[in-house]
Design a protein around this motif. Structure first.
Motif, PDB file in Angstrom:
ATOM      1  N   LEU A  96       4.525  -1.089  -9.065  1.00 56.36           N
ATOM      2  CA  LEU A  96       4.763  -1.979  -7.933  1.00 56.36           C
ATOM      3  C   LEU A  96       5.619  -3.170  -8.370  1.00 56.36           C
ATOM      4  O   LEU A  96       5.333  -3.825  -9.370  1.00 56.36           O
ATOM      5  CB  LEU A  96       3.434  -2.479  -7.368  1.00 56.36           C
ATOM      6  N   ASP A 125      -6.049   4.373  -7.048  1.00 55.32           N
ATOM      7  CA  ASP A 125      -5.131   3.715  -7.974  1.00 55.32           C
ATOM      8  C   ASP A 125      -5.545   2.273  -8.237  1.00 55.32           C
ATOM      9  O   ASP A 125      -5.563   1.807  -9.378  1.00 55.32           O
ATOM     10  CB  ASP A 125      -3.708   3.755  -7.403  1.00 55.32           C
ATOM     11  N   ILE A 126      -5.899   1.557  -7.177  1.00 50.64           N
ATOM     12  CA  ILE A 126      -6.297   0.153  -7.317  1.00 50.64           C
ATOM     13  C   ILE A 126      -7.598   0.049  -8.109  1.00 50.64           C
ATOM     14  O   ILE A 126      -7.771  -0.862  -8.932  1.00 50.64           O
ATOM     15  CB  ILE A 126      -6.439  -0.504  -5.936  1.00 50.64           C
ATOM     16  N   ILE A 158      -2.644  -6.832  -5.305  1.00 50.06           N
ATOM     17  CA  ILE A 158      -3.595  -5.767  -5.642  1.00 50.06           C
ATOM     18  C   ILE A 158      -5.023  -6.270  -5.496  1.00 50.06           C
ATOM     19  O   ILE A 158      -5.904  -5.555  -5.003  1.00 50.06           O
ATOM     20  CB  ILE A 158      -3.331  -5.251  -7.073  1.00 50.06           C
ATOM     21  N   ALA A 186      -6.754   0.153 -11.536  1.00 51.79           N
ATOM     22  CA  ALA A 186      -6.105  -1.096 -11.949  1.00 51.79           C
ATOM     23  C   ALA A 186      -7.123  -2.190 -12.223  1.00 51.79           C
ATOM     24  O   ALA A 186      -6.947  -3.009 -13.131  1.00 51.79           O
ATOM     25  CB  ALA A 186      -5.110  -1.557 -10.882  1.00 51.79           C
ATOM     26  N   ILE A 204       2.342   1.635  -3.468  1.00 49.27           N
ATOM     27  CA  ILE A 204       1.329   2.047  -4.441  1.00 49.27           C
ATOM     28  C   ILE A 204       1.002   3.519  -4.273  1.00 49.27           C
ATOM     29  O   ILE A 204       0.872   4.264  -5.257  1.00 49.27           O
ATOM     30  CB  ILE A 204       0.060   1.185  -4.294  1.00 49.27           C
ATOM     31  N   SER A 243       0.835  -1.212   0.000  1.00 46.45           N
ATOM     32  CA  SER A 243       0.000   0.000   0.000  1.00 46.45           C
ATOM     33  C   SER A 243       0.865   1.255   0.000  1.00 46.45           C
ATOM     34  O   SER A 243       0.571   2.225  -0.711  1.00 46.45           O
ATOM     35  CB  SER A 243      -0.919   0.000   1.228  1.00 46.45           C
ATOM     36  N   LYS A 281       2.212  -9.735  -8.175  1.00 45.08           N
ATOM     37  CA  LYS A 281       1.687  -8.468  -7.658  1.00 45.08           C
ATOM     38  C   LYS A 281       0.183  -8.345  -7.885  1.00 45.08           C
ATOM     39  O   LYS A 281      -0.513  -7.650  -7.138  1.00 45.08           O
ATOM     40  CB  LYS A 281       2.425  -7.280  -8.257  1.00 45.08           C
ATOM     41  N   SER A 307       0.261   1.575  -8.725  1.00 43.36           N
ATOM     42  CA  SER A 307       0.250   0.108  -8.794  1.00 43.36           C
ATOM     43  C   SER A 307       1.002  -0.415 -10.014  1.00 43.36           C
ATOM     44  O   SER A 307       1.557  -1.525  -9.982  1.00 43.36           O
ATOM     45  CB  SER A 307      -1.193  -0.409  -8.812  1.00 43.36           C
TER      46      SER A 307
END
Length: 217
Positions: free
Chosen positions: A51, A129-130, A78, A133, A43, A40, A74, A48
């Motif tokens: 990462l 961000d996630i 995530i 993703a 990120i 975290s 990864k 991400s």
């Protein structure tokens, strides 16, 4: 280096996107949580896309073997973070929809949900961000799809109670589209600066209330 190569060959033979195992003992749980906490932080700092498992190993002071014992790649990290954030969102939706007794309550609940989601993503840069993703990574798209369907089904149950004379197909279509539009509005709003984002959410709430009234009222 040899340990890293062995771990790499091992994870290439296994499906990606899921944690290898959830630890049951305290020592393992502590290590599991440390990995997620470090991920975290990275990120939030770099995003991400940047990462790297090697950075997690270094910052968490773990061996590659210890990292891959829990997460094969990864994407699995995530995904785990995304599912945890989604749980918070599901609780928000469940709490608000539980208060609905009539159409006015429903309109209020949907507005509160939009406000809560917007505020949540504003204060959680990692989740922003996630969330991005999960829409660009094919292995993570199912996480978002499952979450959207959960929300749609929750709203569908409320619509069935309020408009029992309508067909299930009609109500389910309305529920799914409503939640998709809500998510899209929040995603758009958080891409703007604070003032414009808040204005976008306010406009969406006025539009959504009008749509519910026209479709089902």
């Amino acid at each position: 280096m040899a340990e890293e190569m062995v771990a790499k060959r091992r994870r290439q033979q296994e499906p990606t996107g899921q944690p290898r195992r959830i630890p049951s003992q305290q020592r393992g749980r502590d290590r599991f949580e440390k990995i997620l906490a470090v991920a975290s932080e990275l990120i939030e700092k770099n995003g991400s896309d940047a990462l790297k498992m090697s950075e997690i190993v270094e910052k968490a002071e773990l061996s590659f073997g210890a990292l891959y014992q829990y997460f094969p790649d990864k994407t699995s990290i995530i995904r785990t973070l995304a599912e945890r954030f989604n749980e918070q969102g599901r609780q928000c939706v469940a709490d608000e929809l539980a208060k609905v007794r009539d159409a006015d309550n429903l309109r209020t609940a949907l507005c509160v949900i939009a406000d809560e989601y917007y505020a949540f993503f504003r204060r959680e840069p990692v989740m922003r961000d996630i969330w991005h993703a999960t829409h660009t990574d094919k292995l993570l798209q199912e996480v978002d799809a499952e979450d959207m369907e959960f929300h749609a089904q929750a709203l569908f149950s409320v619509l069935q109670r309020l408009w029992p004379e309508r067909t299930e197909a009609e109500l389910l279509a309305v529920a799914r589209l409503t939640m998709q539009l809500l998510a899209a509005a929040v995603r758009y709003a958080v891409s703007l600066d604070g003032e414009k984002g808040a204005q976008a959410i306010a406009l969406f709430k006025r539009m959504q209330v009008a749509d519910i009234d026209r479709l089902l009222g």
